[in-house]
Design a protein around this motif. Structure first.
Motif, mmCIF file in Angstrom:
data_model
loop_
_atom_site.group_PDB
_atom_site.id
_atom_site.type_symbol
_atom_site.label_atom_id
_atom_site.label_comp_id
_atom_site.label_asym_id
_atom_site.label_seq_id
_atom_site.Cartn_x
_atom_site.Cartn_y
_atom_site.Cartn_z
ATOM 1 N N ASP A 217 0.917 -1.235 -0.066
ATOM 2 C CA ASP A 217 0.044 -0.055 0.000
ATOM 3 C C ASP A 217 0.931 1.311 -0.067
ATOM 4 N N ASN B 252 -2.638 -1.547 -12.826
ATOM 5 C CA ASN B 252 -1.926 -1.179 -11.803
ATOM 6 C C ASN B 252 -1.069 -0.078 -12.191
ATOM 7 N N HIS C 55 -4.563 -2.266 -1.503
ATOM 8 C CA HIS C 55 -5.005 -1.082 -2.082
ATOM 9 C C HIS C 55 -4.015 -0.872 -3.610
ATOM 10 N N ASP C 56 -3.106 -1.793 -3.638
ATOM 11 C CA ASP C 56 -2.224 -1.523 -4.948
ATOM 12 C C ASP C 56 -1.996 -2.831 -5.170
ATOM 13 N N ALA D 239 3.325 -5.081 -3.246
ATOM 14 C CA ALA D 239 2.154 -4.529 -3.284
ATOM 15 C C ALA D 239 1.180 -5.040 -2.262
ATOM 16 N N CYS E 23 -4.060 5.540 -9.249
ATOM 17 C CA CYS E 23 -2.934 6.605 -8.740
ATOM 18 C C CYS E 23 -2.293 7.052 -10.202
ATOM 19 N N ASN F 239 -4.428 3.808 -4.181
ATOM 20 C CA ASN F 239 -5.218 3.030 -4.955
ATOM 21 C C ASN F 239 -4.437 2.752 -6.339
ATOM 22 N N GLY F 240 -4.236 1.467 -6.464
ATOM 23 C CA GLY F 240 -3.194 1.299 -7.712
ATOM 24 C C GLY F 240 -3.632 1.478 -9.010
#
Length: 208
Positions: A60, A102, A95-96, A92, A68, A64-65
Motif C-alpha cells: 500500500d 496497476n 490497495h495496490d 504490493a 493512482c 489506489n493502484g
C-alpha cells in the motif's frame, strides 16, 4: 552481521500516496498528500543518518493502484533515487495489488530507480553481503482469504542467517476477524523467520 554489528533495516508500510482525503477540501487534500511525501523522505533521511542500508515497504505504498497518477509514483521514485545507498524492497498490498492497469505497470521500467525492487510474485530475495534472505509476497488481488506466505518452507532460528518474511496482511485472531490475507499466530516462529514484516492495519496491537 555487518561489520560485526547487528544488521539493521527499516520496516514500513501503508504510505497511501495519492490518498483522496475525500472529507477535506482541495487545498487541504493537497497539503496532506505533500505531507505524505515529506514523511517518506524523512524516513530516508533517518536511514541515511543512521547508516541503515535497507528499507522494506510492506504494501500500500499508493492508496489506489488503479487510479493512482503516474506522476505520484514518479515523485516517489524521485525520492528513492536521491538515496542510492539505501536499497528498497517493496511489495504490493490490498490497495495496490498487481492487477491489470496497476500504476506499477503504467510507469515504464526505465523510470524505476536502480536501488528499488518491486516484488512481483512469491520470491526469495537473497542478500549474501548481509547474510539475509527475504521471503516476500505481493498481493495480486484485493481481498484474498489465504496466507500469502504459506509457501515459505520451515527454517531454523539462530542458524546465523537472517530470515525475514514480508507480506501485506493481518494476524488471524479475533482482533482482526474477517480481514484479508490472514497470517496465523506463531507463523514466524513455526517457519523459522527471525522477523515478519506486515502491512495493512494502521495501529499497534500486542498479539502475544
Amino acid at each position: 552481521m555487518l561489520d560485526d554489528k547487528p544488521f539493521t533495516f527499516i520496516h514500513t508500510a501503508d504510505w497511501h500516496i495519492g490518498n483522496s482525503f475525500s472529507r477535506f477540501g482541495r487545498e487541504m487534500r493537497q497539503k496532506l498528500n505533500r505531507a505524505i511525501f515529506q514523511a517518506v523522505e524523512l524516513t530516508f533521511i533517518y536511514a541515511r543518518n543512521k547508516n541503515i542500508p535497507l528499507l522494506l515497504c510492506a504494501g500500500d505504498a499508493v492508496d489506489n493502484g488503479q487510479t493512482c497518477a503516474k506522476e505520484d509514483l514518479l515523485e516517489m521514485f524521485k525520492i528513492i533515487r536521491k538515496y542510492p545507498g539505501i536499497r528498497v524492497v517493496m511489495i504490493a498490498g490490498n490497495h495496490d495489488p498487481l492487477e491489470a492497469g496497476n500504476v506499477y505497470g503504467r510507469v515504464e521500467k526505465e523510470n524505476y530507480p536502480e536501488n528499488f525492487y518491486l516484488v512481483r510474485g512469491d520470491e526469495v530475495i537473497p542478500y549474501p553481503e548481509w547474510n539475509l534472505e527475504i521471503y516476500a509476497a505481493s498481493a495480486r488481488e484485493k481481498n484474498g482469504k489465504y496466507n500469502p506466505l504459506e509457501w515459505v518452507k520451515p527454517g531454523t532460528l539462530g542458524s546465523g542467517k537472517l530470515r525475514v518474511g514480508m507480506c501485506h496482511g493481518s494476524i488471524a485472531n479475533e482482533a482482526f476477524a474477517g480481514n484479508a490475507f490472514p497470517i496465523p499466530v506463531g507463523f514466524a516462529e513455526h517457519r523459522g523467520l527471525d522477523y515478519l514484516a506486515l502491512g495493512d492495519w494502521h495501529t499497534y496491537k500486542k498479539i502475544d
